[in-house]
Design a protein around this motif. Structure first.
Motif, short mmCIF file in Angstrom:
data_model
loop_
_atom_site.label_atom_id
_atom_site.label_comp_id
_atom_site.label_asym_id
_atom_site.label_seq_id
_atom_site.Cartn_x
_atom_site.Cartn_y
_atom_site.Cartn_z
N GLN A 36 0.95 -1.30 0.29
CA GLN A 36 -0.53 -0.23 -0.61
C GLN A 36 1.14 1.13 0.28
OE1 GLN A 36 -3.75 0.15 2.29
NE2 GLN A 36 -3.67 2.23 2.72
N HIS A 37 2.13 1.36 0.94
CA HIS A 37 3.03 2.54 0.64
C HIS A 37 4.32 1.80 -0.17
CE1 HIS A 37 1.17 5.70 3.91
NE2 HIS A 37 0.14 4.86 2.44
N TYR A 38 4.66 2.52 -1.06
CA TYR A 38 5.78 1.99 -1.58
C TYR A 38 7.05 2.72 -1.63
CZ TYR A 38 2.60 5.07 -4.20
OH TYR A 38 1.91 5.52 -4.85
N ASP A 39 6.93 4.17 -1.83
CA ASP A 39 7.87 5.12 -1.80
C ASP A 39 9.17 4.41 -0.57
OD1 ASP A 39 7.08 6.94 -3.09
OD2 ASP A 39 6.13 8.10 -2.21
N VAL A 95 -5.26 0.53 8.46
CA VAL A 95 -5.16 0.59 7.23
C VAL A 95 -6.21 0.21 6.12
CG1 VAL A 95 -3.68 2.14 7.62
CG2 VAL A 95 -3.54 -0.18 6.61
N ASN A 96 -6.07 0.17 4.93
CA ASN A 96 -7.23 -0.24 3.32
C ASN A 96 -6.11 -2.19 3.77
OD1 ASN A 96 -8.91 1.47 2.89
ND2 ASN A 96 -7.88 1.92 1.21
N GLU A 128 -11.05 5.46 8.09
CA GLU A 128 -10.65 4.61 8.85
C GLU A 128 -11.29 4.09 9.68
OE1 GLU A 128 -8.99 6.99 8.20
OE2 GLU A 128 -6.89 6.97 7.60
N HIS A 207 -2.25 15.02 6.73
CA HIS A 207 -2.42 13.77 5.55
C HIS A 207 -4.01 13.74 5.37
CE1 HIS A 207 -2.26 10.46 7.97
NE2 HIS A 207 -2.16 10.08 7.61
N HIS A 239 3.92 14.31 3.99
CA HIS A 239 3.07 13.00 2.94
C HIS A 239 3.47 13.27 2.07
CE1 HIS A 239 0.39 9.90 2.15
NE2 HIS A 239 0.73 9.31 3.91
N ARG A 241 0.77 12.31 -0.50
CA ARG A 241 -0.84 12.76 -0.64
C ARG A 241 -0.68 14.32 -0.58
NH1 ARG A 241 -5.12 10.38 1.06
NH2 ARG A 241 -6.44 10.99 0.30
N LYS A 244 1.25 15.98 -3.07
CA LYS A 244 0.07 15.94 -4.33
C LYS A 244 -0.74 16.94 -4.43
CE LYS A 244 -1.67 11.72 -5.86
NZ LYS A 244 -2.04 10.70 -5.86
C1 UD1 Z 1 -3.32 5.22 4.57
C2 UD1 Z 1 -3.97 4.83 5.60
C3 UD1 Z 1 -4.50 6.48 6.86
C4 UD1 Z 1 -2.73 6.05 7.27
C5 UD1 Z 1 -1.78 6.95 6.27
C6 UD1 Z 1 -0.63 7.35 7.18
C7 UD1 Z 1 -6.04 3.63 4.03
C8 UD1 Z 1 -7.16 4.39 4.29
N1 UD1 Z 1 -5.67 4.89 4.96
O1 UD1 Z 1 -3.31 6.52 3.98
O2 UD1 Z 1 -5.15 5.51 7.80
O3 UD1 Z 1 -2.98 6.90 8.76
O4 UD1 Z 1 -1.50 5.71 5.32
O5 UD1 Z 1 0.41 7.37 6.01
O6 UD1 Z 1 -5.70 3.30 4.48
N2 UD1 Z 1 1.22 7.08 -2.28
C9 UD1 Z 1 2.93 7.91 -2.75
N3 UD1 Z 1 3.65 6.67 -1.79
C10 UD1 Z 1 3.51 5.91 -1.18
C11 UD1 Z 1 2.17 5.81 -0.61
C12 UD1 Z 1 1.26 6.30 -0.88
O7 UD1 Z 1 2.67 8.38 -3.58
O8 UD1 Z 1 4.06 4.99 -0.71
C13 UD1 Z 1 0.13 8.82 -2.73
C14 UD1 Z 1 -0.39 8.09 -3.43
O9 UD1 Z 1 -0.61 9.25 -4.76
C15 UD1 Z 1 -1.59 7.30 -2.68
C16 UD1 Z 1 -2.10 8.65 -1.54
O10 UD1 Z 1 -0.72 8.88 -1.02
O11 UD1 Z 1 -2.53 7.67 -3.77
C17 UD1 Z 1 -2.28 7.64 -0.72
O12 UD1 Z 1 -2.12 6.74 -0.22
P1 UD1 Z 1 -3.00 5.44 0.74
O13 UD1 Z 1 -2.34 4.33 0.47
O14 UD1 Z 1 -3.81 5.74 -0.42
O15 UD1 Z 1 -3.80 6.37 1.77
P2 UD1 Z 1 -2.65 7.42 2.84
O16 UD1 Z 1 -3.33 8.59 2.61
O17 UD1 Z 1 -0.90 7.66 3.05
#
Ligand code: UD1
Length: 379
Positions: A36-39, A95-96, A128, A207, A239, A241, A244
């Motif tokens: 889900q997080h990859y950076d 998280v998801n 969440e 975020h 963050h 997000r 962006k």
């Molecule tokens: C997620 C969790 C949130 C948590 C947060 C911590 C859900 C619903 N939300 O939110 O509860 O507090 O993580 O960080 O699961 N992105 C990147 N690189 C990454 C990851 C994300 O660029 O490594 C960007 C992408 O554009 C993505 C956006 O961040 O669309 C959101 O990422 P996502 O995992 O969907 O939700 P978070 O806002 O990170």
């Protein structure tokens, strides 16, 4: 074989102490990273800082809408459960990835343990909150951080024999890394510490969709935070997000963005808050533990500042962690400019807060969890 699921940044701090205790107990496990997080600075750096083993299985789902992300995790996780069925799946947080893997496991008849169960903001517009409610309904073992959470679960009809009040694994991780955080050079690099003296600064994170997904809301928040910056320098590790959204809404003029912090020291006098890329766990903990004030919309940071005795202003209307308001250093300020400025001035005029320790936030939560798991798996 136990599967331990982690997908997003706040999950990594929660699995770290559990991994250590599983190792110590000699229980076999695999870490499943959903991707889900990859950076590198949202994931890889945390595995290094927390001394976590490389994930045994990487699902690589990446970003997407909620349905896409949750669906992709479910499909990929189901496939690995088909290949080799675990005896138990541990999911953490809200998280998801948490709800996706819990749902797959429950349908395959695999017992699910949820670490950090029972927290409720009672605000279903938060993704969440939906994840928490659903995960807790289908989990077999619910590990809670506080007695409020036990009450919430009982109220939702969860039987007592599934609920275990064990404490807070995120705080286990905090205690395990405080010494390393003390040795971090980040304050010196940013010019916050000179000749052994720490200057006053505020640390900000932002975020939540409710704060950053609407232009007007984000713009208003950045404006008030720039006002705070007139009284105390504000450092803002952003963050991806949020970064962006700031670019998309053309709000970059409201922050001073520095990509390479190693070269920057003179920013404190700038007129806008300093936005930097996300920081690693140790550097962030170091900054948090020496800050005069923390402003955040994160869940975990409300808990960490309570333990560190650092005043925290939460930029949300509600919290699923009310214990940090009652027993800790947290205050809810929403996005009301007057309240944010008023509370900031109050904190700047105050002496340091006391360190507080809610029951069982004592660094032993993971040990209690693994003790319960051993008993459960023997049955
Ligand atoms: C997620 C969790 C949130 C948590 C947060 C911590 C859900 C619903 N939300 O939110 O509860 O507090 O993580 O960080 O699961 N992105 C990147 N690189 C990454 C990851 C994300 O660029 O490594 C960007 C992408 O554009 C993505 C956006 O961040 O669309 C959101 O990422 P996502 O995992 O969907 O939700 P978070 O806002 O990170």
């Amino acid at each position: 074989m136990i599967y331990l699921v982690a997908g997003a940044r706040p999950n990594f701090m929660k699995i770290a102490p559990v991994v250590k205790k599983l190792d110590k107990a000699g229980l076999l496990y695999k870490i499943i990273h959903t991707g889900q997080h990859y950076d590198a600075d949202m994931s890889g750096s945390f595995f290094r800082d927390l001394d976590l083993p490389v994930p045994h299985i990487y699902l690589g789902v990446g970003s997407g809408t909620h349905a896409q992300q949750t669906g992709k995790v479910m499909m990929a996780f189901e496939e690995i459960c088909f290949e080799s069925k675990p005896s138990l799946v541990i999911v953490v947080g809200d998280v998801n990835s948490t709800v996706a893997c819990a749902l797959v496991s429950a349908k395959l008849g695999i017992p699910v343990a949820h670490v950090e169960a029972g927290l409720r903001s009672f605000d279903r517009s938060m993704p969440e909150e939906i994840n928490r409610l659903l995960t807790d309904q289908i989990a077999d073992l619910l590990f809670t951080t506080c007695e409020d959470a036990d009450g919430n679960l009982r109220h939702e009809g969860i039987p007592d024999d599934k609920i275990y009040f064990v404490g807070n694994v995120m705080i286990d991780t905090l205690y395990n890394h405080l010494k390393m955080a003390e040795e971090s050079e980040i304050l010196k690099r940013l010019g916050f510490e000179e000749d052994g003296r720490v200057k006053d600064y505020a640390l900000l994170t932002l975020h939540r969709p409710s704060n950053v997904d609407e232009q007007i809301k984000l713009e208003n928040l950045l404006n008030v935070l720039n006002q705070v910056h007139q009284n105390i320098p504000v450092l803002f590790p952003a963050h991806p997000r949020t970064m962006k959204q700031i670019k998309k809404f053309d709000l970059i003029h409201l922050v001073r963005y520095i990509e390479d912090i190693s070269s920057e020291r003179s920013w404190v006098s700038g007129k806008n808050i300093l936005m930097v890329p996300p920081l690693g766990y140790i550097d962030f903990l170091s900054l948090m533990s020496k800050a005069k004030l923390v402003l955040t919309d994160s869940g975990g940071i409300q808990e960490e500042t309570t333990i560190l005795g650092i005043p925290c202003l939460t930029l949300r209307e509600n919290t699923e962690r009310p214990i940090t308001l009652r027993e800790g250093t947290n205050r809810l300020v929403g996005s009301d400019p007057e309240l944010i400025l008023e509370e900031t001035s109050r904190i700047l005029g105050d002496r340091a807060s006391e360190k507080k320790m809610p029951k069982y936030w004592d660094g032993k939560a993971a040990e209690r969890i693994v003790d319960v798991l051993i008993g459960y798996l023997k049955k």
